[in-house]
Every structure is written in structure tokens, then in C-alpha cells.
Write an enzyme that holds these catalytic residues in place. Structure first.
Site, short mmCIF file in Angstrom:
data_model
loop_
_atom_site.label_atom_id
_atom_site.label_comp_id
_atom_site.label_asym_id
_atom_site.label_seq_id
_atom_site.Cartn_x
_atom_site.Cartn_y
_atom_site.Cartn_z
N TYR A 1 -13.44 -13.81 35.01
CA TYR A 1 -14.10 -12.48 34.74
C TYR A 1 -13.13 -12.04 33.76
CZ TYR A 1 -16.39 -7.88 35.12
OH TYR A 1 -17.02 -6.99 35.16
N SER B 1 -14.89 -4.11 30.43
CA SER B 1 -14.48 -3.71 31.93
C SER B 1 -13.17 -3.11 31.71
CB SER B 1 -14.66 -4.76 32.83
OG SER B 1 -13.77 -4.65 33.83
N1 LIG Z 1 -20.84 -2.45 38.08
C1 LIG Z 1 -19.51 -2.49 37.89
O1 LIG Z 1 -18.75 -1.76 38.25
C2 LIG Z 1 -18.92 -2.81 36.32
C3 LIG Z 1 -17.65 -2.17 35.95
C4 LIG Z 1 -17.03 -2.91 34.76
C5 LIG Z 1 -17.96 -3.64 34.06
N2 LIG Z 1 -19.49 -3.88 34.32
C6 LIG Z 1 -19.86 -4.86 33.34
O2 LIG Z 1 -21.23 -4.22 33.18
C7 LIG Z 1 -22.25 -5.20 32.84
C8 LIG Z 1 -23.32 -4.79 33.38
O3 LIG Z 1 -23.15 -4.93 34.97
P1 LIG Z 1 -24.09 -4.18 35.97
O4 LIG Z 1 -23.11 -3.86 36.96
O5 LIG Z 1 -24.99 -3.33 35.68
O6 LIG Z 1 -24.62 -5.46 36.59
P2 LIG Z 1 -26.33 -6.07 37.19
O7 LIG Z 1 -25.97 -6.86 38.26
O8 LIG Z 1 -26.88 -4.77 37.92
O9 LIG Z 1 -26.88 -6.39 36.11
C9 LIG Z 1 -26.58 -7.69 35.34
C10 LIG Z 1 -27.74 -7.92 34.56
O10 LIG Z 1 -27.74 -9.05 33.75
C11 LIG Z 1 -28.73 -10.05 33.82
N3 LIG Z 1 -28.07 -11.54 33.86
C12 LIG Z 1 -27.39 -12.06 34.75
N4 LIG Z 1 -27.30 -13.45 34.50
C13 LIG Z 1 -28.11 -13.50 33.43
C14 LIG Z 1 -28.48 -14.93 32.56
N5 LIG Z 1 -27.78 -16.01 32.94
N6 LIG Z 1 -29.29 -14.73 31.41
C15 LIG Z 1 -29.67 -13.49 31.23
N7 LIG Z 1 -29.45 -12.29 31.76
C16 LIG Z 1 -28.85 -12.39 32.81
C17 LIG Z 1 -29.38 -9.48 34.96
O11 LIG Z 1 -30.68 -10.25 35.00
C18 LIG Z 1 -29.12 -8.12 35.12
O12 LIG Z 1 -30.20 -7.53 34.20
C19 LIG Z 1 -21.50 -6.64 33.06
O13 LIG Z 1 -21.06 -7.04 31.81
C20 LIG Z 1 -20.53 -6.00 34.00
O14 LIG Z 1 -19.65 -6.94 34.00
C21 LIG Z 1 -19.66 -3.45 35.52
#
Ligand SMILES: NC(=O)c1ccc[n+]([C@@H]2O[C@H](COP(=O)([O-])OP(=O)(O)OC[C@H]3O[C@@H](n4cnc5c(N)ncnc54)[C@H](O)[C@@H]3O)[C@@H](O)[C@H]2O)c1
Length: 260
Positions: free
Chosen positions: A155, A142
Site C-alpha cells: 500500500y 493517502s
Molecule cells: N478509507 C480510508 O481511510 C482511506 C484513507 C486514505 C486513502 N484511501 C484511499 O481512498 C480510495 C477509496 O477507498 P475507500 O475507502 O472509499 O474504499 P472502498 O472499499 O469503500 O471502495 C473501493 C472501490 O474500489 C473498487 N475496486 C476495488 N477493487 C477493484 C478492482 N479490482 N477493479 C475495479 N474496481 C475495484 C470497489 O468496487 C469500490 O468501488 C482508495 O484508493 C484508498 O486507498 C482511503
């Protein structure tokens, strides 16, 4: 060249992971689809991928908080596919609160899911990649792996940590045809950030869409969120031969957030 490779994408039932699964499946990659769905929902999603893209899939809902479940995730995937070529450590959770009141349980969960799970998965998939002298490890960090924001102690610690882990893995495996990189997105339109938008809407009395805009533009010069598919396309490029010299990098995709 990605046809018939095997990718394990954690958290591929939602958001960035799900979009990446679609992009890779379109290029013939067999998939371990993983995330917190019921067996029934997960199997249905896996079958949908098989029918749409004519690839092979395996579904797992291993809880990444539990190292024993992580081991079963890898063992089952190797039993189904014979190995893992591409590991995308993507699953993640968020909790925002000032450090002095940040709940210990949330700290432990964020460190376990966003950081330690990646370590365990890298450790257990590397032998297969080393044997094939080819591998791609892509960690979804991130901007918060590069810079900080208030209320994100766990985080930011986890995301800074995964960037360090990625660099070590890149150094240790550069001679084995294995690359390891972190992607550092700014705002991406997924369910992960809805709570932060709702908090702004409540605090400032704004409609959801205006709160969303306020959140994005607070720090990110590009006044719109990335869409998950864009991250998926970037990941596909990192998996290609054209990207074989890109390793040990922390790659912002952040609308100039960290250019400031
Ligand atoms: N959305 C944003 O703005 C953003 C920005 C920077 C980084 N990220 C990173 O991208 C990655 C994906 O995030 P996203 O936005 O697609 O989130 P999301 O909430 O859409 O998806 C999260 C996924 O992680 C899985 N998950 C959560 N807890 C879990 C556990 N205990 N065991 C197994 N699986 C688990 C969920 O089932 C889901 O499939 C993350 O690492 C997040 O930190 C997101």
C-alpha cells in the site's frame, strides 16, 4: 462551470468514490460510475443518479487488474460521452501483513489496482483533455503516500508511487490547462478499513467502536475519521477554476497526522 463536464471516477460504487459522485452530480457533472458491482446493481445505481440529479451516466465494472478491461472502460466512456474531462483515480484495496510474509499475489493486486491502473487511465484520457485544453486529474493517494506504517509495504509503495506519477503528469501538462494532484487522506469512514478495525478488536478484545477509536487515535491527532463527502467537496474545489494554479501537489487531509 462544472455543469455538463464528464467525470470518470474509479471505485465510485462505494466509499469516497460514491460520495464524490454525489457531490459532482449535484453540480451537473455527467458521470462514468465504476466499481465491482454486477451489471444489474451498477445499472440501478446509474439510473438512481440520473433520476436524482438529472445528469447522464454510464456504468462500468471493468476489473482494474486487467489492462484490457481498462482500455474498454475508456473506449466505452468516450463512445458514450465524446471525451473525459475529469479523471479521479480512486479505486483501491488494502492488505496488511509484515513484509517477510506479505503474499506476492496481494502485492501484485495492490500495485495493479492502486497504482498501475491510474497510469493506464491517465495515459488514455490525456489525449481528450489535451484536445480540449482543459482537464482535471485527481489521484486519491493517502497519508501512506507521504509516510509509512508497519504492515503496509504494498500500500505504501503504491501510494508513494502515485504521488510521483502525479507530479510528472502535472509537469508534462501544465501548459495544456490540465492539473494533476494527489489527495492524501488520513482515516476516512468507509468499508476499506473495517478489516483493520476487526483485527484490533480481535487482538485487544475490544468492542468494534472502541477498536475504531483506537485505530484512529494511534497516529491521527484529530480523534475522528473524515467522512467521504468531505473528500468529495475537496475534489469539487480542485475541479473549479479557483484551483487552476494547484497542480503537482500532494494535499493532506489527515487530521494533522503528517504534521508531526
Ligand atoms: N478509507 C480510508 O481511510 C482511506 C484513507 C486514505 C486513502 N484511501 C484511499 O481512498 C480510495 C477509496 O477507498 P475507500 O475507502 O472509499 O474504499 P472502498 O472499499 O469503500 O471502495 C473501493 C472501490 O474500489 C473498487 N475496486 C476495488 N477493487 C477493484 C478492482 N479490482 N477493479 C475495479 N474496481 C475495484 C470497489 O468496487 C469500490 O468501488 C482508495 O484508493 C484508498 O486507498 C482511503
Amino acid at each position: 462551470m462544472l455543469d455538463k463536464k464528464v467525470a470518470l471516477i474509479t471505485g465510485s460504487t462505494s466509499g469516497i468514490g460514491l460520495a464524490t459522485a454525489h457531490v459532482l452530480a449535484k453540480h451537473g457533472v455527467n458521470l462514468v460510475i465504476h466499481g465491482l458491482l454486477s451489471d444489474q446493481e451498477g445499472q440501478a445505481l446509474a439510473i438512481e443518479f440520473e433520476q436524482t440529479y438529472k445528469v447522464n451516466t454510464h456504468f462500468s465494472n471493468a476489473n482494474l487488474k486487467e489492462p484490457t478491461e481498462i482500455s474498454s472502460l475508456v473506449t466505452d466512456a468516450v463512445n458514450v460521452f465524446g471525451g473525459i474531462d475529469i479523471l479521479i483515480n480512486n479505486a483501491g484495496i488494502q492488505h496488511t501483513e509484515r513484509t517477510e510474509t506479505f503474499p506476492t499475489e496481494k502485492w501484485n493486486d495492490i500495485l495493479a489496482i492502486n497504482l498501475s491502473a491510474a497510469f493506464h487511465l491517465i495515459q488514455q484520457t490525456l489525449p481528450h483533455m489535451t484536445q480540449n485544453r482543459w482537464g482535471r486529474i485527481i489521484n486519491i493517494a493517502s497519508v501512506h503516500g507521504l509516510v509509512a506504517s508497519k504492515n503496509k509495504s504494498a500500500y505504501c509503495a503504491a501510494k508513494h508511487g502515485i504521488i510521483g506519477l502525479t507530479k510528472v503528469v502535472a509537469l508534462e501538462n501544465a501548459e495544456n490547462g490540465i492539473t494533476a494532484n494527489s489527495i492524501c487522506p488520513g482515516w476516512v469512514d468507509t468499508p476499506l478499513i473495517n478489516k483493520q478495525i476487526e483485527d484490533i478488536a480481535n487482538q485487544q478484545g475490544l468492542p468494534f467502536e472502541e477498536a475504531r477509536y483506537a485505530l484512529v487515535t494511534e497516529k491521527q491527532p484529530l480523534p475522528e475519521m473524515a467522512i467521504p463527502q468531505q473528500i468529495g467537496e475537496f475534489i469539487r474545489f480542485l475541479c473549479s477554476d479557483a484551483a487552476k494554479a494547484i497542480t503537482g501537489s500532494s494535499l493532506p487531509m489527515d487530521g494533522a497526522w503528517t504534521a508531526q
